[in-house]
Design an enzyme around this catalytic site. Structure first.
Site, mmCIF file in Angstrom:
data_model
loop_
_atom_site.group_PDB
_atom_site.id
_atom_site.type_symbol
_atom_site.label_atom_id
_atom_site.label_comp_id
_atom_site.label_asym_id
_atom_site.label_seq_id
_atom_site.Cartn_x
_atom_site.Cartn_y
_atom_site.Cartn_z
ATOM 1 C CB THR A 141 -0.869 0.013 1.267
ATOM 2 O OG1 THR A 141 -1.518 -1.236 1.376
ATOM 3 C CG2 THR A 141 -1.892 1.129 1.226
ATOM 4 C CD GLU A 142 -1.230 5.440 -0.869
ATOM 5 O OE1 GLU A 142 -0.447 5.997 -1.676
ATOM 6 O OE2 GLU A 142 -2.466 5.575 -0.940
#
Lengths: 480, 428
Positions: free
Chosen positions: A150-151
């Site tokens: 994520t990210e």
């Protein structure tokens, strides 16, 4: 395997849409258990599909066919965006499947719900990744060999978990503070487990496309594919790989069609292949083709967000910390409960976006944070999320009383043990004091200690009396 | 630069936000180097803080048998002695109560000099308007006897005074709109008040409004040219006491507070409805409505019919330190005003480390970031915010911390600088 001439350009696009939550008031708790703003989710998905996913997929498929295997790209699709494609835009999923079948497109694994689980514990993280892996096999027919978090959140520890799961490579930010004098344009490997290769984003060249492309005030404006190819040639000749990572929504959504972003992409492969020594490679291909030049030390997590490239966009203030902590405090019980509806909500509630909306950086550096943000301000985001989470907890308590009972039992046992310990210590103290007391009595024979105890008791009584009169007073006031 | 300022009240004799705001601004101006303020009120009591301004009470000016020549009309007016009985609100019931309770005011009326003494008619409208006119007449005397560069009049009660001073001196007039009759009356404006307000606005060289909300009203409802109207936000005096001690609470319950006049303008009924919603989900919370006003009895009846009187308390009017004690005891402060030109009280709550919920229909909403903003009619959102602040400690903590930082930046000095700039422009 790598020869001095061989260089790779690695294009990787992130595809993600969260399930945005509806306005949920506290008095709905315990009564209403549907949390999503279907209208908003559908309309945003349809809009982004029309502006970006469909035309960009079409273009990339054309380029793949045109360049006969020489144009290669990497994607990551979150489990949530796949769910939304199935609900609102199945044709997008079809076209991704078509891409997968060309063999020129790699799909990365990640956490199913675009979550921050990598920041909690290894087990939750691994479980979510394997859920996502199954989803990729089911809907795209491919098994991912590399992974993104994520990210692009990454640390040495998270990397070692990825390696343990058998992934060959991962991608993260080429953050200045971890690179120091090093260049992102080489392959690196994880510190704990060197089998995991690490590709670092060249944020300069990535953001030239993602953020600056349509900015007329930028010195590089207007950006053409030829000009971009020229910049690649200007890089240090020793550079081996250039990692261009960005949101897929850059094409047609962040940068609208009118800016010429699609034309840029259309002519990019020709310009790169003809005018530079770079070839297109996917993430796993890069990991296979190149030797890592060194390990990369990332003791505390980094990400690709904001100026700081850290976690403060999701965990930067008390609101976010409280919400994340509350959410993951339920994880054990949700897992042991296993009710399908609960697990679905559990997945959707984990999306990092919910915490992103709570960022108070929003007040100073708002542009990016405000993007598709359904809330006026972080407080509203927090309030709404916590109300929903409270309802979720109520459901968890009522639907899985058994496990609740078990944990309660465990908790009570623990507290009994703790009390026993306290009692033991107090007993020790009492016996010690009694000894001292008898000694003093022998020596002085005074009554002082008794008096002291009495004074304290009356003090307490006085206080409670005051309390009751206060309440009476206010009651009388309201009757008037 | 010398400023002749007309107000209506001056601490410690204040009844509302107008006195607080005009005093704060005056202090801010006094802090600037080259500004000297002559502050005129209808009645000086003698115990006002005169360190920062020279305060003139209109009641202390001998005006009998003087002849003033108006520069514009050359009309001669014979002057008369003035005694004052004044309140800054047009609400007849408020005025009636104040007249009844303040015997001393009546004394003042009777004690005026025999010569030129005026009989008050006794009816509300006529008396107040009468006083405003008398104030205007005295102001022309003051204007002719003092040297100054600019005139500054606070709110409609002082507009005629400002106009008169300008007529006599020819100096530029700045009027300061702290409220309009549209806020006070809920749209049901008093035509006489409207006329005074409009005249003041038209006669002024520049109009200062306390928020853009009020600026819009001035432009739209009074038909004033937008370029003439400028917003200068109010600020708040730093807390006088350095240590904020949490007062002793008799109950362990959380306390949610409404503090202000219980009138239609302040939206008390929305507070009660929101309280009902919160109480249906939470038991350890109490609601307090502090203040008095013409809607108080109706509100008590409403609370009774909702069956929440055991958790909903009325304190009556709070004075001085009681206000800060009440704020200090509160866990949430709610200002559900239907129309609030500015609203300083949420700032005072934030100074007291209390999270605030304010209506979007308030001027203060334009300057605050770290406050919950809801539409005054949106009781669901209001209840939700109350519940959230009481239930999620992280939220309350963040509001307190960020709110304090924010409110500490709202300084009168800044407002005064803006006002000073306006003076410089009109004097040219």
């Amino acid at each position: 395997m790598s020869s001095p001439q061989k260089k790779a350009l690695c294009l990787y696009f992130e595809v993600h849409q969260p399930f945005r939550l509806r306005r949920y008031r506290f008095f709905e708790m315990g009564n209403e258990h549907y949390y999503y703003d279907d209208y908003m989710n559908e309309s945003i998905m349809r809009k982004v599909a029309e502006l970006c996913y469909l035309p960009a997929n079409r273009l990339i498929l054309d380029l793949i066919h045109k360049h006969k295997g020489k144009f290669r790209v990497t994607f990551s699709l979150t489990g949530m965006v796949i769910d939304q494609f199935r609900l609102y835009a199945p044709e997008v999923l079809d076209s991704f499947r078509e891409m997968a079948s060309t063999g020129c497109v790699e799909f990365l694994a990640e956490t199913n719900s675009h979550s921050l689980s990598s920041l909690t514990n290894r087990e939750i993280f691994m479980r979510q990744v394997s859920t996502h892996r199954n989803k990729m096999i089911e809907y795209l027919g491919v098994e991912p060999t590399s992974i993104r978090n994520t990210e692009l959140i990454y640390s040495d520890e998270i990397g070692s978990w990825m390696a343990d799961m058998g992934f060959k490579a991962t991608v993260t930010e080429g953050a200045k503070h971890i690179l120091g004098w090093k260049s992102p344009n080489f392959l690196y490997c994880n510190t704990i487990n060197p089998r995991l290769k690490v590709l670092l984003r060249n944020y300069q060249l990535s953001d030239d496309i993602a953020f600056r492309f349509s900015n007329p005030g930028w010195s590089g404006y207007p950006l053409t594919a030829d000009k971009y190819a020229g910049w690649l040639n200007e890089l240090d000749p020793a550079s081996e790989i250039v990692n261009i990572f960005m949101d897929y929504e850059t094409f047609g959504e962040h940068q609208k069609k009118e800016t010429g972003i699609f034309d840029f992409l259309r002519y990019l492969p020709d310009a790169i292949l003809k005018k530079t020594p770079y070839n297109f490679m996917t993430v796993t291909e890069v990991a296979d083709a190149f030797q890592p030049v060194s390990v990369i030390h990332v003791p505390s997590p980094i990400s690709w967000a904001d100026e700081e490239r850290d976690l403060t966009a999701w965990m930067g203030n008390d609101l976010q910390t409280a919400a994340v902590t509350k959410l993951y405090s339920l994880s054990e019980r949700v897992m042991s409960c296993g009710k399908e509806a609960l697990i679905r909500d559990w997945i959707y509630l984990q999306a990092s976006d919910h915490f992103y909306y709570m960022s108070t950086k929003f007040f100073s550096d708002g542009a990016v944070h405000a993007y598709f943000n359904p809330y006026d301000n972080p407080y509203q985001a927090f309030l709404n999320y916590m109300n929903i989470l409270s309802d979720f907890e109520i459901r968890l308590n009522s639907e899985c009383p058994e496990s609740d009972h078990d944990t309660e039992l465990a908790r009570l046992n623990k507290s009994v043990e703790a009390r026993d310990e306290i009692i033991r210590q107090l007993e020790l103290k009492v016996s010690k004091i009694e000894k001292e007391y008898s000694l003093i009595q022998k020596k002085v024979g005074s009554e002082k200690p008794v008096k002291k105890v009495g004074a304290r008791a009356t003090g307490v009584k006085g206080k409670s009396e005051k309390k009751t009169t206060e309440i009476k007073k206010s009651k009388a006031g309201s009757k008037r | 630069m010398r400023v002749l300022m007309f107000g209506w009240e001056f601490p410690p004799h204040i009844a509302g936000g107008l006195g607080t705001a005009s005093y704060g601004l005056t202090r801010g101006l006094a802090a600037l180097n080259d500004i000297e303020v002559l502050f005129v009120v209808p009645k000086a009591w003698g115990d006002e803080d005169q360190n920062i301004v020279r305060l003139i009470g209109a009641n202390t000016i001998p005006v009998a048998f003087k002849t003033i020549r108006y520069s514009s009309t050359l009309r001669s007016v014979e002057k008369i002695e003035v005694g004052s009985k004044l309140v800054p609100y047009t609400d007849p019931e408020d005025f009636w109560k104040m007249t009844r309770s303040n015997i001393s005011d009546t004394d003042v009326l009777l004690n005026t000099n025999n010569e030129g003494k005026i009989e008050f008619s006794g009816s509300y409208g006529a008396t107040l308007l009468d006083e405003i006119q008398k104030y205007a007449i005295v102001s022309s005397v003051i204007a002719s006897e003092n040297q100054f560069d600019v005139i500054h009049a606070h709110d409609w009660l002082a507009y005629p005074a400002g106009i008169a001073a300008k007529a006599v001196s020819g100096k530029p007039l700045v009027i300061h709109v702290h409220a309009t009759d549209f806020d006070r009356s809920g749209g049901n404006v008093n035509p006489q008040v409207f006329k005074i307000e409009k005249e003041g606005m038209e006669y002024a060289d520049k109009i200062i409004t306390v928020s853009n909300l009020t600026r819009d009203i001035v432009i739209k409802k009074y038909g004033i040219k937008p370029s003439k109207v400028q917003t200068v936000y109010n600020a708040v005096e730093p807390m006088h006491f350095t240590e904020v001690t949490k007062p002793f609470r008799g109950v362990s319950d959380k306390i949610v507070t409404f503090l202000g006049r219980i009138t239609m303008q302040k939206g008390p009924e929305y507070f009660i409805e929101a309280a009902k919603m919160v109480l249906s989900k939470m038991s350890d919370v109490r609601f307090v409505m502090a203040g008095s006003g013409d809607m108080m009895e109706k509100m008590i009846r409403r609370a009774a019919s909702l069956n929440i009187t055991d958790r909903f308390h009325f304190t009556g009017f709070l004075r001085g330190n009681d206000v800060f004690t009440m704020l200090g005891m509160s866990d949430v402060y709610v200002m559900p005003s239907v129309s609030e030109p500015f609203g300083i009280s949420p700032l005072e709550a934030m100074q007291s480390n209390v999270p605030v919920i304010i209506s979007k229909q308030s001027g203060v909403a334009e300057v605050l970031t770290h406050a919950v903003k809801v539409d005054f009619w949106d009781i669901e959102a209001m209840a939700d915010a109350i519940y959230g602040i009481l239930s999620y400690p992280a939220l309350s903590k963040t509001f307190v911390q960020k709110g304090k930082e924010e409110v500490d930046k709202l300084k009168w000095e800044k407002a005064a600088k803006q006002v000073h700039d306006i003076y410089l422009r009109v004097v040219k």
